[in-house]
Structures are given as structure tokens and as C-alpha cells.
Design an enzyme around this catalytic site. Structure first.
Site, PDB file in Angstrom:
ATOM      1  N   ASN A 105       0.862  -1.187   0.000  1.00 42.19           N
ATOM      2  CA  ASN A 105       0.000   0.000   0.000  1.00 42.19           C
ATOM      3  C   ASN A 105       0.900   1.240   0.000  1.00 42.19           C
ATOM      4  OD1 ASN A 105      -1.877   1.966   0.413  1.00 42.19           O
ATOM      5  ND2 ASN A 105      -2.491   1.297   2.473  1.00 42.19           N
ATOM      6  N   TRP A 106       1.091   1.790  -1.204  1.00 42.89           N
ATOM      7  CA  TRP A 106       2.021   2.917  -1.339  1.00 42.89           C
ATOM      8  C   TRP A 106       1.432   4.242  -0.871  1.00 42.89           C
ATOM      9  CZ3 TRP A 106       4.398   1.799  -6.893  1.00 42.89           C
ATOM     10  CH2 TRP A 106       5.243   0.690  -6.786  1.00 42.89           C
ATOM     11  N   HIS A 115      -9.961   0.979   4.424  1.00 39.76           N
ATOM     12  CA  HIS A 115      -8.712   1.203   5.156  1.00 39.76           C
ATOM     13  C   HIS A 115      -8.980   2.203   6.283  1.00 39.76           C
ATOM     14  CE1 HIS A 115      -4.685   2.606   6.124  1.00 39.76           C
ATOM     15  NE2 HIS A 115      -4.236   1.479   5.580  1.00 39.76           N
ATOM     16  N   GLU A 167      -5.877  -4.916  10.504  1.00 38.51           N
ATOM     17  CA  GLU A 167      -4.872  -3.879  10.748  1.00 38.51           C
ATOM     18  C   GLU A 167      -5.269  -3.090  11.995  1.00 38.51           C
ATOM     19  OE1 GLU A 167      -2.690  -2.603   6.933  1.00 38.51           O
ATOM     20  OE2 GLU A 167      -4.575  -1.547   6.946  1.00 38.51           O
TER      21      GLU A 167
HETATM   22  P1  PGA Z   1       2.353   0.610   7.865  1.00 40.79           P
HETATM   23  O1  PGA Z   1       0.896   0.790   7.201  1.00 40.79           O
HETATM   24  O2  PGA Z   1       2.943  -0.652   7.311  1.00 40.79           O
HETATM   25  O3  PGA Z   1       3.092   1.840   7.442  1.00 40.79           O
HETATM   26  O4  PGA Z   1       2.155   0.529   9.334  1.00 40.79           O
HETATM   27  C1  PGA Z   1       0.066  -0.302   6.946  1.00 40.79           C
HETATM   28  C2  PGA Z   1      -1.210   0.137   6.273  1.00 40.79           C
HETATM   29  O5  PGA Z   1      -1.675   1.251   6.552  1.00 40.79           O
HETATM   30  O6  PGA Z   1      -1.780  -0.608   5.465  1.00 40.79           O
END
Ligand code: PGA
Length: 245
Positions: free
Chosen positions: A9-10, A93, A161
Site C-alpha cells: 500500500n504505497w 482502510h 490492521e
Molecule cells: P504501515 O501501514 O505498514 O506503514 O504501518 C500499513 C497500512 O496502513 O496498510
């Protein structure tokens, strides 16, 4: 053997030139990614260039988000139809939920738009620090999963997440992740056939990098990772992929 999913996820980290540069490095380091199923999520405006410059069909491309509508008078919104050959789309997200006030209802509608258009959805779920501290993790997960339709969704992936782990360097224990993913799996079992549950991949996301991946790989229920900042730097993304080899 099933490959480990590495979903990159850029966010808004890479501009057009940096995205092309990243992809060219993937092309010349293909062997580092043999054990992973890589899905790149560039900024919408960079997707076309990324697709043009990718020298391998093994890497999939997705959108970080999309609009509920696919056409019409929606100024500034991006339709799933405006980009061709999209394999995946992230839905719900936590940055969309929290910074752009996307409710469960909006997430539900987006999920429907994505699946109705034959694109595979990655549905993100996860509790905030406050919800965790109040002992409400499972309640939140349950609410976020309550939007799942009764009819099976083809190609659904669920990314757990914890909001407090995103970009913080703070990670849950493996036991904590295992408990949440078991809960998710049981919820899926209550809705869908064993075959569909088996096909629904579970990802973990939040501060995944070349160091944390070492112990995260011990969590049996994890099929892959949704990676933010560490996926936008080629060397660190490659180092993560090489841990799988
Ligand atoms: P991170 O973000 O790896 O920078 O913690 C993960 C995401 O938001 O999908």
C-alpha cells in the site's frame, strides 16, 4: 505451496517517477519475489505507468480506494471503471474510515461496487487504541464484519490492521493477532461454506517491516501482509520478500 501475499500500500508516498523506478527494480530482481504473491497499490494517477513498466505478469495491481459510483456527476471521485486491468481494490482502510469519515455503510457500498465489478476486494478491519484499551476489540471487529453479504464473495481478502499499529512501530503479540484472526475465521464460517472460507485470505497489516516479519511469519492463520511505509522503499520491500525465500 501457497505463496505469501505481499500487498504494498504505497499510500501517497511515491510520485510517478518514483513508482516507475520501483517497478523497474522489481523487473530486474524478480527472483527475490518468487515466494510471494505481490500486489502493488500505487496512487491512482501512477497506476497506468506502473502497468506499462511492469515486466512481469506475476505482479498484480490494485486501487487503494474507489468511489461507490462508477459513473456520473461526482467531482473528484475515482471510478473503478476509469482504470483498466485492476485486480484488487482496498476497501475500508482505517485512514479512509478515520480521516475521510467513511462509515460502515459506505464501506459496505464500496465492497458491493468492487465485487459487482469483478475486482477482488481487500476489506480492512481493526480497532483503535482506545477501543482496544476498553476491551472492545472483538466488538469492533464484529461490527466491521457485519457488512459482509450473506452470499459468498469471490476473491475476498480480509486485512486485520490494528489502527494503533499502523505507522507506529508498535505491534500486537502473535497470540493477539492469532485470536483476532480466529475470530474472523469463525465469523466467516458462520456465513459461508468451508470452501469459500478456505479461499478467503487473511492478511495482517501494521508496522510490518524486514524485522517484524520474522516473528509474524509464525502466525499460522496469516496468508500475507498489507504493508505501508516499508513497501514504498524498494530495498526494504525486497528484504521482506527475501525473508519468505
Ligand atoms: P504501515 O501501514 O505498514 O506503514 O504501518 C500499513 C497500512 O496502513 O496498510
Amino acid at each position: 505451496m501457497k505463496k505469501t501475499i505481499l500487498a504494498a500500500n504505497w499510500k501517497m508516498y511515491l510520485d510517478g517517477d518514483a513508482s516507475i523506478d520501483f517497478v523497474k527494480k522489481i523487473n530486474s530482481n524478480e527472483e527475490s519475489f518468487f515466494k510471494s504473491e505481490v500486489i502493488l497499490f500505487p496512487s491512482h494517477t501512477c497506476i497506468n505507468q506502473v502497468q506499462k513498466n511492469l515486466g512481469t505478469e506475476n505482479i498484480k495491481i490494485g486501487m487503494q480506494d474507489c468511489d461507490i459510483n462508477t459513473e456520473g456527476a461526482y467531482t473528484g471521485a475515482v471510478s473503478l471503471h476509469s482504470l483498466s486491468d485492476i485486480d484488487f481494490c482496498i476497501v475500508g482502510h482505517s485512514e479512509r474510515r478515520l480521516l475521510y469519515n467513511e462509515s460502515d455503510e459506505v464501506v459496505k457500498d464500496k465492497l458491493e461496487t468492487v465485487t459487482n465489478n469483478n475486482v477482488s476486494a481487500i476489506l480492512c478491519i481493526g480497532e483503535t487504541k482506545e477501543q482496544k484499551n476498553d476491551g472492545n476489540t472483538f466488538k469492533v471487529i464484529d461490527r466491521q464484519l457485519s457488512i459482509l453479504p450473506k452470499d459468498a464473495i469471490n476473491g475476498l481478502t480480509i486485512a486485520y490492521e490494528p489502527v494503533w499499529s499502523i505507522g507506529s512501530g508498535e505491534l500486537p503479540s502473535n497470540e493477539y493477532i492469532e485470536d483476532v484472526l480466529s475470530y474472523v475465521k469463525n465469523k466467516l464460517k458462520s456465513l459461508y461454506s468451508d470452501e469459500i472460507v478456505e479461499k478467503t485470505n487473511l492478511l495482517y497489516g501494521g508496522s510490518v517491516d524486514k524485522d517484524s516479519i520474522n516473528r509474524l511469519l509464525d502466525v499460522k492463520l496469516i496468508d500475507g501482509f498489507l504493508i505501508g511505509s516499508a513497501s514504498a522503499d524498494f530495498e526494504s520491500f525486497k528484504a521482506i520478500a527475501e525473508k519468505l525465500n
